[in-house]
Design a protein around this motif. Structure first.
Motif, PDB file in Angstrom:
ATOM      1  N   THR A   1      19.103  55.153  14.642  1.00  0.00           N
ATOM      2  CA  THR A   1      19.976  53.977  14.585  1.00  0.00           C
ATOM      3  C   THR A   1      21.422  54.428  14.706  1.00  0.00           C
ATOM      4  OG1 THR A   1      20.408  51.891  13.411  1.00  0.00           O
ATOM      5  CG2 THR A   1      20.235  53.900  12.055  1.00  0.00           C
ATOM      6  N   GLY A   2      22.272  53.566  15.254  1.00  0.00           N
ATOM      7  CA  GLY A   2      23.665  53.917  15.461  1.00  0.00           C
ATOM      8  C   GLY A   2      23.865  54.939  16.564  1.00  0.00           C
ATOM      9  N   THR A   3      22.986  54.923  17.564  1.00  0.00           N
ATOM     10  CA  THR A   3      23.018  55.914  18.635  1.00  0.00           C
ATOM     11  C   THR A   3      23.292  55.266  19.987  1.00  0.00           C
ATOM     12  OG1 THR A   3      21.532  57.474  17.537  1.00  0.00           O
ATOM     13  CG2 THR A   3      21.571  57.540  19.932  1.00  0.00           C
ATOM     14  N   SER A   4      24.052  55.956  20.821  1.00  0.00           N
ATOM     15  CA  SER A   4      24.234  55.557  22.208  1.00  0.00           C
ATOM     16  C   SER A   4      23.513  56.563  23.089  1.00  0.00           C
ATOM     17  CB  SER A   4      25.720  55.511  22.580  1.00  0.00           C
ATOM     18  OG  SER A   4      25.895  55.185  23.944  1.00  0.00           O
ATOM     19  N   LEU A   5      22.556  56.082  23.871  1.00  0.00           N
ATOM     20  CA  LEU A   5      21.742  56.947  24.717  1.00  0.00           C
ATOM     21  C   LEU A   5      22.208  56.834  26.158  1.00  0.00           C
ATOM     22  CD1 LEU A   5      19.347  58.815  25.233  1.00  0.00           C
ATOM     23  CD2 LEU A   5      17.853  56.803  25.208  1.00  0.00           C
ATOM     24  N   ALA A   6      22.761  57.916  26.692  1.00  0.00           N
ATOM     25  CA  ALA A   6      23.246  57.916  28.067  1.00  0.00           C
ATOM     26  C   ALA A   6      22.080  58.006  29.042  1.00  0.00           C
ATOM     27  CB  ALA A   6      24.197  59.081  28.293  1.00  0.00           C
ATOM     28  N   VAL A   7      22.087  57.132  30.048  1.00  0.00           N
ATOM     29  CA  VAL A   7      21.108  57.171  31.135  1.00  0.00           C
ATOM     30  C   VAL A   7      21.940  57.163  32.411  1.00  0.00           C
ATOM     31  CG1 VAL A   7      19.019  56.130  32.092  1.00  0.00           C
ATOM     32  CG2 VAL A   7      19.587  55.757  29.680  1.00  0.00           C
ATOM     33  N   ASP A   8      22.512  58.315  32.715  1.00  0.00           N
ATOM     34  CA  ASP A   8      23.603  58.350  33.687  1.00  0.00           C
ATOM     35  C   ASP A   8      23.536  59.525  34.649  1.00  0.00           C
ATOM     36  OD1 ASP A   8      24.115  60.453  32.022  1.00  0.00           O
ATOM     37  OD2 ASP A   8      26.150  59.840  31.472  1.00  0.00           O
TER      38      ASP A   8
ATOM     39  N   LEU B   1      23.505  46.598   9.072  1.00  0.00           N
ATOM     40  CA  LEU B   1      22.127  46.109   9.008  1.00  0.00           C
ATOM     41  C   LEU B   1      21.101  47.162   8.605  1.00  0.00           C
ATOM     42  CD1 LEU B   1      22.042  43.802  12.178  1.00  0.00           C
ATOM     43  CD2 LEU B   1      22.525  43.188   9.806  1.00  0.00           C
ATOM     44  N   VAL B   2      21.531  48.409   8.415  1.00  0.00           N
ATOM     45  CA  VAL B   2      20.559  49.460   8.111  1.00  0.00           C
ATOM     46  C   VAL B   2      19.805  49.183   6.816  1.00  0.00           C
ATOM     47  CG1 VAL B   2      22.237  50.975   6.940  1.00  0.00           C
ATOM     48  CG2 VAL B   2      20.203  51.954   8.059  1.00  0.00           C
ATOM     49  N   THR B   3      20.473  48.599   5.835  1.00  0.00           N
ATOM     50  CA  THR B   3      19.781  48.316   4.570  1.00  0.00           C
ATOM     51  C   THR B   3      18.848  47.115   4.686  1.00  0.00           C
ATOM     52  OG1 THR B   3      21.697  47.025   3.814  1.00  0.00           O
ATOM     53  CG2 THR B   3      21.578  49.341   3.135  1.00  0.00           C
ATOM     54  N   ASP B   4      18.971  46.357   5.768  1.00  0.00           N
ATOM     55  CA  ASP B   4      18.027  45.273   6.028  1.00  0.00           C
ATOM     56  C   ASP B   4      16.810  45.765   6.802  1.00  0.00           C
ATOM     57  OD1 ASP B   4      19.583  43.314   4.802  1.00  0.00           O
ATOM     58  OD2 ASP B   4      20.651  42.823   6.657  1.00  0.00           O
ATOM     59  N   GLY B   5      16.794  47.049   7.122  1.00  0.00           N
ATOM     60  CA  GLY B   5      15.687  47.589   7.910  1.00  0.00           C
ATOM     61  C   GLY B   5      15.771  47.256   9.382  1.00  0.00           C
ATOM     62  N   ILE B   6      16.975  46.927   9.860  1.00  0.00           N
ATOM     63  CA  ILE B   6      17.173  46.590  11.275  1.00  0.00           C
ATOM     64  C   ILE B   6      17.933  47.731  11.934  1.00  0.00           C
ATOM     65  CG2 ILE B   6      18.158  44.953  12.914  1.00  0.00           C
ATOM     66  CD1 ILE B   6      18.019  42.830  10.680  1.00  0.00           C
ATOM     67  N   ARG B   7      17.313  48.347  12.929  1.00  0.00           N
ATOM     68  CA  ARG B   7      17.961  49.436  13.666  1.00  0.00           C
ATOM     69  C   ARG B   7      18.775  48.865  14.828  1.00  0.00           C
ATOM     70  NH1 ARG B   7      15.152  52.436  16.504  1.00  0.00           N
ATOM     71  NH2 ARG B   7      13.316  51.114  16.731  1.00  0.00           N
ATOM     72  N   VAL B   8      19.942  49.452  15.070  1.00  0.00           N
ATOM     73  CA  VAL B   8      20.809  48.983  16.155  1.00  0.00           C
ATOM     74  C   VAL B   8      21.270  50.192  16.960  1.00  0.00           C
ATOM     75  CG1 VAL B   8      22.822  47.605  16.783  1.00  0.00           C
ATOM     76  CG2 VAL B   8      21.617  47.134  14.636  1.00  0.00           C
ATOM     77  N   ASN B   9      20.969  50.186  18.248  1.00  0.00           N
ATOM     78  CA  ASN B   9      21.356  51.263  19.153  1.00  0.00           C
ATOM     79  C   ASN B   9      21.850  50.664  20.468  1.00  0.00           C
ATOM     80  OD1 ASN B   9      20.339  53.843  17.717  1.00  0.00           O
ATOM     81  ND2 ASN B   9      18.548  52.485  17.643  1.00  0.00           N
ATOM     82  N   CYS B  10      22.358  51.520  21.342  1.00  0.00           N
ATOM     83  CA  CYS B  10      22.708  51.038  22.674  1.00  0.00           C
ATOM     84  C   CYS B  10      22.349  52.080  23.713  1.00  0.00           C
ATOM     85  CB  CYS B  10      24.189  50.652  22.785  1.00  0.00           C
ATOM     86  SG  CYS B  10      25.381  51.998  22.618  1.00  0.00           S
ATOM     87  N   VAL B  11      22.162  51.635  24.935  1.00  0.00           N
ATOM     88  CA  VAL B  11      22.017  52.517  26.081  1.00  0.00           C
ATOM     89  C   VAL B  11      23.302  52.445  26.898  1.00  0.00           C
ATOM     90  CG1 VAL B  11      19.504  52.386  26.212  1.00  0.00           C
ATOM     91  CG2 VAL B  11      20.884  50.737  27.471  1.00  0.00           C
ATOM     92  N   ALA B  12      23.661  53.571  27.495  1.00  0.00           N
ATOM     93  CA  ALA B  12      24.881  53.637  28.303  1.00  0.00           C
ATOM     94  C   ALA B  12      24.521  54.109  29.702  1.00  0.00           C
ATOM     95  CB  ALA B  12      25.900  54.579  27.655  1.00  0.00           C
TER      96      ALA B  12
ATOM     97  N   VAL C   1      18.813  46.499  20.683  1.00  0.00           N
ATOM     98  CA  VAL C   1      19.313  47.448  21.683  1.00  0.00           C
ATOM     99  C   VAL C   1      20.341  46.732  22.540  1.00  0.00           C
ATOM    100  CG1 VAL C   1      18.757  49.057  23.535  1.00  0.00           C
ATOM    101  CG2 VAL C   1      17.065  48.624  21.726  1.00  0.00           C
ATOM    102  N   ASN C   2      21.561  47.229  22.517  1.00  0.00           N
ATOM    103  CA  ASN C   2      22.626  46.669  23.334  1.00  0.00           C
ATOM    104  C   ASN C   2      22.777  47.495  24.612  1.00  0.00           C
ATOM    105  OD1 ASN C   2      23.243  44.825  21.246  1.00  0.00           O
ATOM    106  ND2 ASN C   2      24.591  46.320  20.265  1.00  0.00           N
ATOM    107  N   VAL C   3      23.064  46.830  25.709  1.00  0.00           N
ATOM    108  CA  VAL C   3      23.299  47.540  26.966  1.00  0.00           C
ATOM    109  C   VAL C   3      24.804  47.723  27.142  1.00  0.00           C
ATOM    110  CG1 VAL C   3      23.011  47.537  29.465  1.00  0.00           C
ATOM    111  CG2 VAL C   3      21.176  46.676  27.997  1.00  0.00           C
ATOM    112  N   SER C   4      25.240  48.946  26.980  1.00  0.00           N
ATOM    113  CA  SER C   4      26.636  49.315  27.148  1.00  0.00           C
ATOM    114  C   SER C   4      26.822  49.875  28.560  1.00  0.00           C
ATOM    115  CB  SER C   4      27.045  50.321  26.065  1.00  0.00           C
ATOM    116  OG  SER C   4      28.398  50.701  26.200  1.00  0.00           O
ATOM    117  N   SER C   5      27.576  50.939  28.695  1.00  0.00           N
ATOM    118  CA  SER C   5      27.804  51.551  30.004  1.00  0.00           C
ATOM    119  C   SER C   5      28.468  52.896  29.792  1.00  0.00           C
ATOM    120  CB  SER C   5      28.709  50.675  30.865  1.00  0.00           C
ATOM    121  OG  SER C   5      29.148  51.367  32.021  1.00  0.00           O
TER     122      SER C   5
END
Length: 250
Positions: free
Chosen positions: A231-238, A163-174, A128-132
């Motif tokens: 996976t591949g999603t940006s979740l806004a918390v704004d 990384l999806v085929t490695d079974g690793i999910r990657v998302n970010c929060v904004a 999970v990456n912290v974006s903005s």
């Protein structure tokens, strides 16, 4: 709650602000956490503080190995470490552009690279990456910061695809503007701290700043194995800033 049982997380920049809230949230859910920071705080049950610098690949590799050795692996990486920058396109010199992009963007690449050997062995790997909100909203006097967070968003999508085929999910929060010590310091430097805080609150439809705990809850949602299809999603918390257009207040 049980979906986090026996998992291990690493939180960069976990010593304060959003990172500290994420650490507390994950611990509440039973996750053991390695806190990587220049000032990572004191040890606590289930928490391993490790001095590390996201600008230093060797430092991150060593810190990740220390967490994996202590807790038996790494399942979740929260790339939270970052710095801010204020000003328009001409306000910061080349050195500052390089410094901010190096920490906010390349730092994520370094930490992710250091974590990958462990994540690839995990049964529930998530990043999970912290974006903005600045990644997608044209905020005044935030040219450099917005550029760095736009890059975080793009990097999240690309890494998720890789990384999806490695079974690793990657998302970010904004997140929107979060009530953290950094924001408090920024307000303290303003000519009118009270008025500036009111302006920041008013630009979010909820009429208040986001709390660090609210961002932490979103991070935990994306990190949870219960979100295995996300996976591949940006979740806004704004506070609705990205998507709502309300009538002007009279």
């Amino acid at each position: 709650m049980d979906s986090f049982t026996d998992l291990v997380a690493v939180v960069t920049g976990g010593g304060s602000g959003i990172g500290a809230a994420v650490t507390a949230e994950l611990r509440e859910r039973g996750v053991r956490v390695g806190v990587l920071d220049l000032n990572p705080g004191e040890p606590a049950p289930g928490v391993l503080p490790v001095v590390a610098d996201v600008a230093d690949r060797v430092s991150l590799t060593s810190a990740m190995a220390a967490v994996a050795e202590e807790f038996g692996g790494v399942d979740i990486l929260v790339n939270n470490a970052g710095i801010s920058a204020v000003g328009g396109i001409d306000a910061n010199d080349d050195e500052e552009w390089h410094r901010v992009l190096d920490i906010n963007v390349v730092g994520i690449a370094r930490a992710t690279s250091a974590a990958l050997p462990y994540l690839r062995r995990s049964r529930a790997a998530a990043i999970v990456n912290v974006s903005s909100i600045a990644a997608g909203a044209g905020l005044v006097q935030r040219a450099l910061y917005s550029a760095s967070k736009g890059a975080v968003h793009a990097l999240t999508l690309s890494t998720a695809a890789d990384l999806v085929t490695d079974g690793i999910r990657v998302n970010c929060v904004a997140p929107g503007t979060v009530d953290t010590p950094w924001v408090a310091r920024l307000l303290a430097r303003a000519d009118d701290p009270v008025g500036e805080r009111e302006r920041l609150e008013a630009r979010q439809p909820t009429g208040r700043l986001v709390t660090a705990q609210e961002v932490a809850g979103a991070v935990a949602y994306l990190a949870s194995p219960a979100s295995g299809a996300t996976t591949g999603t940006s979740l806004a918390v704004d506070g609705g800033m990205a998507g709502l257009r309300l009538p002007a207040r009279s």
